[in-house]
Enzyme design. Sequence first.
Site, PDB file in Angstrom:
ATOM      1  N   LYS A   1      -8.126   2.525  -4.541  1.00  0.00           N
ATOM      2  CA  LYS A   1      -7.417   3.531  -5.346  1.00  0.00           C
ATOM      3  C   LYS A   1      -8.363   4.619  -5.835  1.00  0.00           C
ATOM      4  CE  LYS A   1      -3.104   1.908  -5.757  1.00  0.00           C
ATOM      5  NZ  LYS A   1      -1.872   2.696  -5.515  1.00  0.00           N
ATOM      6  N   LYS A  60       4.358   5.676   1.315  1.00  0.00           N
ATOM      7  CA  LYS A  60       4.975   6.981   1.152  1.00  0.00           C
ATOM      8  C   LYS A  60       3.927   8.056   0.921  1.00  0.00           C
ATOM      9  CE  LYS A  60       8.094   9.671  -1.752  1.00  0.00           C
ATOM     10  NZ  LYS A  60       8.810   9.729  -3.036  1.00  0.00           N
ATOM     11  N   LYS A  89      -1.891   1.006   6.111  1.00  0.00           N
ATOM     12  CA  LYS A  89      -0.708   0.308   5.607  1.00  0.00           C
ATOM     13  C   LYS A  89       0.398   1.316   5.329  1.00  0.00           C
ATOM     14  CE  LYS A  89       0.717  -2.619   1.722  1.00  0.00           C
ATOM     15  NZ  LYS A  89       0.280  -3.267   0.467  1.00  0.00           N
TER      16      LYS A  89
END
Length: 325
Positions: free
Chosen positions: A113, A196, A193
């Site tokens: 992240k 969106k 992966k």
Amino acid sequence: MGKKVLFSGIQPTGELHIGNYLGAIKNWVKIQSDYDSIFCVVDLHAQTIEYDQKEMPRRVQKTATVLLACGLDPERCTLFKQSYIPGHSELMWRLTTITPIGDLERMTQYKDKAQQHRDNINAGLFTYPVLMAADIMLYKAEVVPVGDDQVQHLELTREIVRRFNHRFGEVFPEPKPLLSTAPRIRGLDGKAKMSKSLNNAIGLTESPDSIRKKLASAFTDPARLRRSDPGHPEVCNIFTLHGQFSPPARCAEIAGACTAGMLGCVDCKREFADRLIAELEPIQARAAELRAKPERVQEILREGGRRCRARSERTIADVNRAMGL
């Protein structure tokens, strides 16, 4: 003896996709009656990245709508919004005081992240796993359905439970993973992966035309240049997806025809599109019915929240007594 408590949550992205469906939601629907099942739209977790605060209520509503359309039944499970329950944040603070920084630094999702959001590496990203632990522990959950990308976080939760119980007395059960049997779903690029944010996903409420258009350009077997070339279904993401939507016998036929160079990627994509659209059709129909009655979705979230608030308050009382507060 009552059913074991199961807890899981999903972020309100605003557009759930087939990766969410295969990796979590489809299994939730299947097992919801087997446990005292609690499912949560985790809007507090969604605050760790930049977002439009005006859009958040819509995202929560849309996520809950699709979960219900997929088959979560408020008569057989509890569905609620995380931020409705103050106990999530309250328990998280208690748990941060017994969680070593070194444990959080080892979390691979934090590193991922931080790479994706370099302009907003906030403390929430770092302590995200502690909030996840609080989510689970607040309802004294015994079972947590997880994919392989969440196993590390659940192991941290188990360690936090052990540390808390050792220091303050037995308050929490140690939650066990219920591992997903679905393969990791890659995006339409065939690499990362499905997500969106990476623009490589197919949404559960997308139109058939949009689905067919996206699949037409989806990545397949990189070694196959012509239709007659022998294919390698074991490395093709479209074939992996076929395995989730097509009968096993048909998957075997597809694998054989692909390997022999008798079935081209274009035809394979078309067949997969037909099967995907057919499975999504009833979900989309139910979602349309629920969108026409938004107050019904809100009522389900509120009722789930009321039930969970009572449970959470009992846990916080237990924690306060144990910690001398």
